[in-house]
Design an enzyme around this catalytic site. Structure first.
Site, mmCIF file in Angstrom:
data_model
loop_
_atom_site.group_PDB
_atom_site.id
_atom_site.type_symbol
_atom_site.label_atom_id
_atom_site.label_comp_id
_atom_site.label_asym_id
_atom_site.label_seq_id
_atom_site.Cartn_x
_atom_site.Cartn_y
_atom_site.Cartn_z
ATOM 1 C CD GLU A 100 -3.534 2.801 -5.116
ATOM 2 O OE1 GLU A 100 -2.304 2.678 -5.108
ATOM 3 O OE2 GLU A 100 -4.317 1.849 -5.099
ATOM 4 C CG HIS A 104 -3.597 -1.120 -6.607
ATOM 5 N ND1 HIS A 104 -3.983 -0.504 -5.448
ATOM 6 C CD2 HIS A 104 -3.567 -2.446 -6.303
ATOM 7 C CE1 HIS A 104 -4.194 -1.403 -4.501
ATOM 8 N NE2 HIS A 104 -3.947 -2.600 -5.008
ATOM 9 N NE ARG A 128 -4.247 -1.552 0.400
ATOM 10 C CZ ARG A 128 -4.412 -2.641 -0.377
ATOM 11 N NH1 ARG A 128 -3.529 -2.928 -1.312
ATOM 12 N NH2 ARG A 128 -5.473 -3.418 -0.221
#
Ligand code: NAP
Ligand code: 8YV
Length: 309
Positions: free
Chosen positions: A257, A275, A228
């Site tokens: 993000e 991601h 993360r």
């Protein structure tokens, strides 16, 4: 009457279709007036499919029994509040281990050999003007894994196949694992060539990769974040990458993000990824099935398959 559930964000199509077959699904993310929808559904919703669930949202749904997260990381759900309210929480562990581990190794090679930059170099017609610079290899290097869990172990196995030495940091030594354990993350960063992050997000790991850890990794060191964005002091990392006090970074996740610090776009020592650790058809389908299976188990009165609370 089918059970009424709330979907908190967009999910995989196959998962949405499976949910719609079994349940009456209300889509919070598509509601023009979310508060109005929540007020209407107040005493009807018994489950949430998806993440981004705060204590406040739980408070607006007093009949809520279960939250089924799409993803193994559940840092977007207030699990403490869920526990206090006697609401169960499930996630999607294991089915994504291989996909994330594969992407991690891919990002490492991409960064070491600057594959995206080399691709651009050829496409831009630069090759006839001179060769691409000499770079580095993974073999013979030490990789420090922050978070030797389900995915971390798969990364470790693949790193060994790349002839790397594996060491790790976590809150405790895992006596049944063959790798050297570091109780101090900065020390591990100092001794490693690569630092791979694959520990959970949330308060406990916020900025665990501090400026000090990044400086310890140093100008020859590479960082890979598939965990993360919150784990790294992102501002410090950008600054150290720009001044070459940190060798390079391959990043699948970011603090805010899908927004990515603009400064990273101009750096040649980074590889950026949207991601996509688990983003394959086979893995996402398995994750979606696990969301549905957990809800089905709950409403059939059976044990949950992958409960975290
Ligand atoms: P896991 O099996 O629970 O492993 C997590 C590891 O992190 C454990 O080894 C744990 O070791 C360590 N850890 C936990 N808290 C820590 C802390 N405060 N300080 C240091 N180490 C800590 O989880 P997983 O299934 O491998 O998934 C890991 C994470 O990867 C997820 O939570 C998610 O955020 C991320 N993820 C990202 C993607 C992507 O698309 N990029 C995909 C899937 C997952 P100890 O208990 O010994 O500390
Ligand atoms: C997904 C993830 O991208 O499982 C996780 O924790 O980060 C990823 O698999 C995400 O959860 C769903 O969009």
């Amino acid at each position: 009457m089918p059970v009424e559930i709330l979907q908190s964000h967009k999910l995989l199509e196959s998962c949405e279709a499976a949910l719609a077959k079994r349940y009456t699904v209300h889509k919070l993310h598509e509601a023009a007036d979310k508060e109005k929808l929540l007020a209407e559904l107040r005493d009807r919703v018994r489950a949430i499919a998806g993440g981004n669930v705060s204590d406040e949202l739980m408070g607006k749904l007093p009949k809520l029994e279960i939250i089924a997260n799409f993803g193994v990381g559940y840092d977007s759900i207030d699990t403490k509040a869920a526990k206090a309210r006697n609401i169960r929480v499930t996630n999607t562990p294991n089915v994504l281990n291989d996909a994330v581990a594969e992407l991690t190794i891919g990002l490492m090679i991409a960064l070491a050999r600057r594959i995206p930059q080399a691709h651009q170099f050829v496409r831009d017609g630069n090759w006839p003007k001179g060769n691409f610079p000499l770079l580095t290899e993974l073999n013979g290097k030490t990789v420090g894994i922050l978070g030797l869990g389900r995915i971390g172990k798969e990364i470790a196995a693949r790193a060994q196949a790349m002839k790397m030495r594996v060491v790790y940091h976590g809150r405790r030594k895992q006596t049944d694992e063959p790798y050297v354990f570091y109780s101090d993350l900065t020390e591990m960063a100092r001794d490693a060539d690569w630092l791979v992050l694959i520990a959970p997000g949330g308060k406990a790991t916020e900025k665990i990769v501090s400026r000090q850890v990044l400086e310890a990794l140093g100008p020859e060191g590479y960082i890979v974040n598939v965990a993360r964005g919150t784990l790294i002091d992102e501002a410090a990392m950008v600054e150290l990458l720009a001044s070459k006090q940190l060798g390079g970074a391959a990043l699948d996740v970011f603090e805010k993000e899908p927004l990515v610090p603009q400064a990273l776009f101009g750096l040649d020592n980074v590889v950026l990824s949207p991601h996509q650790g688990s983003a394959t058809h086979q893995t996402r389908n398995k994750m979606g099935a696990l969301v549905v299976d957990n809800l089905d188990a709950w409403f059939a009165g059976e044990p949950l398959i992958s409960a975290v609370v």
